[in-house]
Design a protein around this motif. Structure first.
Motif, short mmCIF file in Angstrom:
data_model
loop_
_atom_site.label_atom_id
_atom_site.label_comp_id
_atom_site.label_asym_id
_atom_site.label_seq_id
_atom_site.Cartn_x
_atom_site.Cartn_y
_atom_site.Cartn_z
N THR A 301 44.02 38.44 80.95
CA THR A 301 43.48 37.72 79.79
C THR A 301 43.69 36.22 79.94
OG1 THR A 301 43.82 39.60 78.30
CG2 THR A 301 43.67 37.42 77.29
N LEU A 302 44.93 35.82 80.28
CA LEU A 302 45.23 34.39 80.37
C LEU A 302 44.56 33.75 81.58
CD1 LEU A 302 46.73 31.94 79.29
CD2 LEU A 302 48.70 32.61 80.67
N VAL A 303 44.64 34.39 82.73
CA VAL A 303 44.06 33.80 83.94
C VAL A 303 42.55 33.65 83.80
CG1 VAL A 303 43.61 34.21 86.40
CG2 VAL A 303 45.92 34.53 85.48
N VAL A 369 51.57 22.90 85.02
CA VAL A 369 52.40 23.48 83.97
C VAL A 369 52.68 24.93 84.31
CG1 VAL A 369 51.58 21.97 82.11
CG2 VAL A 369 50.38 24.12 82.55
N ARG A 370 53.83 25.41 83.86
CA ARG A 370 54.10 26.84 83.95
C ARG A 370 53.79 27.47 82.61
NH1 ARG A 370 59.79 29.99 83.68
NH2 ARG A 370 59.38 29.45 81.51
N LEU A 371 53.06 28.58 82.65
CA LEU A 371 52.69 29.31 81.45
C LEU A 371 53.25 30.72 81.53
CD1 LEU A 371 48.94 28.22 81.37
CD2 LEU A 371 50.82 27.19 80.09
N ALA A 372 53.91 31.16 80.48
CA ALA A 372 54.46 32.52 80.43
C ALA A 372 53.56 33.37 79.55
CB ALA A 372 55.88 32.49 79.85
N TYR A 373 53.00 34.45 80.15
CA TYR A 373 52.10 35.29 79.35
C TYR A 373 52.90 36.41 78.68
CZ TYR A 373 51.62 37.33 84.11
OH TYR A 373 51.83 37.83 85.38
N VAL A 374 53.78 35.98 77.77
CA VAL A 374 54.66 36.92 77.06
C VAL A 374 54.21 37.14 75.61
CG1 VAL A 374 56.67 36.46 78.50
CG2 VAL A 374 56.23 35.00 76.52
N LEU A 375 53.05 36.62 75.27
CA LEU A 375 52.52 36.82 73.92
C LEU A 375 51.40 37.86 73.95
CD1 LEU A 375 52.19 33.07 72.79
CD2 LEU A 375 54.17 34.59 72.57
N LYS A 376 51.08 38.40 72.79
CA LYS A 376 50.01 39.39 72.72
C LYS A 376 48.68 38.75 73.11
CE LYS A 376 49.63 38.78 67.70
NZ LYS A 376 49.77 39.44 66.38
N LYS A 377 47.73 39.58 73.53
CA LYS A 377 46.49 39.07 74.13
C LYS A 377 45.70 38.15 73.20
CE LYS A 377 45.35 43.37 75.38
NZ LYS A 377 46.64 44.10 75.40
N GLU A 378 45.68 38.48 71.91
CA GLU A 378 44.94 37.62 70.97
C GLU A 378 45.53 36.22 70.94
OE1 GLU A 378 46.45 40.90 68.60
OE2 GLU A 378 46.05 41.04 70.75
#
Length: 396
Positions: A301-303, A369-378
């Motif tokens: 989702t994030l990428v 930047v470093r991004l952590a995809y630790v949140l829900k997809k929305e």
């Protein structure tokens, strides 16, 4: 006025936490802040761990053994053995988080002025742990253009000096999400044998591997049993960051006896956290299956969202839950501060970790930047929308 130490002055600030005051100001304005800056999972801690603490009949909160509970080390060894790792109880010392395990590893293998080679970008606190011990980091550069793969062995070898004592890797990597292949680990194994070095592997994200890839541990490479040191933690595996329980693992008896002296000096790891961590070993495989599926979806989702933003370059991670994104800005830290201080989209903004702090080489990673995809997809979709809108404004 008395002065603080030079060592203290040289301790780096955390790129993950240094912008917290700016986030607090944004929240005081009533803005919602999406935290992509820190690897704090929102996945629930296994209920079995929480219940173990609630039901613990502890009348005296005693010290534990400096190596940790005997039963925990025994069960942890079985956990590793079930994953195909040849690890026994006596190979393990329980530590106060993976951070303390790294401090023990560096302190047990290096003297002041010694050198440790680390592929960069790397977990920012490696800078702090090295400074604490008076050890010099010698970086070897990896790049976003090839997904932060292991640099060529010749690049490592030309940096080795009589002061070099170890190579440190994070596998899968924080902040890149890169997963080292079996072949890459074996290349490093040949190098540390040739030059009689330690190979320290920070493997706290070992379960977080995607797309059918397999994690290959330094503990699986029998040829370097006396060279290999594994660092691990419950923080990410069981979403128990606040427990502060990790471990240092090695077959090298002299190394482990030395690490035990450091362990004795800090007395013991925390009791209740060990109770929770030992109980967490009972977590069913279905928990991990669900978590891995969720993180893979979050990664995609994030990428995908970042790839849709003009001028943004992102490397697709194979593991962990971070990615490095290169932004169309001159200074990502200034942009990150501006996001919190001066920008919002319908009362919402994003907090990111400037990636320059994940390098030891000066003036590198300034656009990343470093991004952590630790949140829900929305929330990840919303965060990407905010970044896209912010970059359009910032560029003007």
């Amino acid at each position: 006025m008395p002065k603080v130490s030079v060592k203290g002055q040289n301790m780096p600030e955390s790129p993950i936490r240094k912008l917290v005051p700016f986030a607090e100001i944004a929240k005081q304005k009533g803005h919602k802040v999406y935290h992509l800056n820190i690897g704090q999972p929102d996945i629930k801690t296994p209920e079995v761990a929480i219940e173990a603490v609630k039901n613990a009949s502890v009348e005296v909160l005693e010290y534990s053994h400096s190596a940790g509970f005997d039963s925990y080390r025994e069960n942890l060894a079985k956990y590793y053995q079930n994953q195909g790792l040849p690890i026994n109880k006596e190979d393990i010392i329980i530590t106060t988080g993976g951070s303390e395990a790294l401090i023990f590893a560096i302190g047990s293998t290096m003297d002041e002025g010694d050198e440790i080679i680390i592929p960069e970008p790397f977990y920012a606190n490696y800078n702090g742990f090295s400074t604490q011990n008076g050890v010099k980091i010698v970086p070897v550069m990896s790049g976003i253009e090839n997904g932060f793969a292991l640099p060529a062995i010749v690049d490592f070898e030309k940096l080795i000096t009589p002061k070099t004592k170890a190579i440190l890797i994070c596998n899968p990597g924080n902040p890149t999400g890169y997963l080292y292949s079996k072949e890459e680990i074996q290349q490093l194994a040949e190098l540390v044998k040739k030059h009689d070095l330690f190979l320290i592997a920070d493997e706290v994200y070992r379960e977080f591997v995607y797309d059918g890839f397999q994690h290959f541990s330094v503990m699986n490479e029998e040829s370097i049993a006396q060279h290999a040191i594994m660092i691990d933690s419950v923080s990410k595996r069981f979403s128990m960051c606040g427990a502060r329980i990790g471990c240092i693992v090695s077959k090298n008896k002299e190394l482990m006896n030395t690490a035990m002296k450091f362990a004795q000096a800090r007395l013991s790891p925390p009791t209740y956290a060990q109770i929770a961590s030992e109980a967490a070993l009972q977590t069913p495989q279905s928990y991990f299956d669900d978590v891995i599926t969720e993180y893979k979806e979050r990664r995609d989702t994030l990428v995908n969202a970042l790839n849709s933003i003009d001028g943004v370059e992102v490397s697709k991670p194979k593991g962990a839950f971070y990615c490095i994104a290169k932004l169309p800005v001159e200074n990502a830290e200034d942009f990150a501060k501006w996001l919190l201080e001066s920008f919002d989209l319908n009362g919402e903004t994003v907090m990111v970790a400037p990636a320059a702090g994940f390098y030891s080489t000066k003036n590198v990673g300034q656009q990343e930047v470093r991004l952590a995809y630790v949140l829900k997809k929305e929330d990840l979709i919303k965060s990407a929308e905010i970044l896209k809108a912010a970059l359009a404004v910032y560029g003007k």
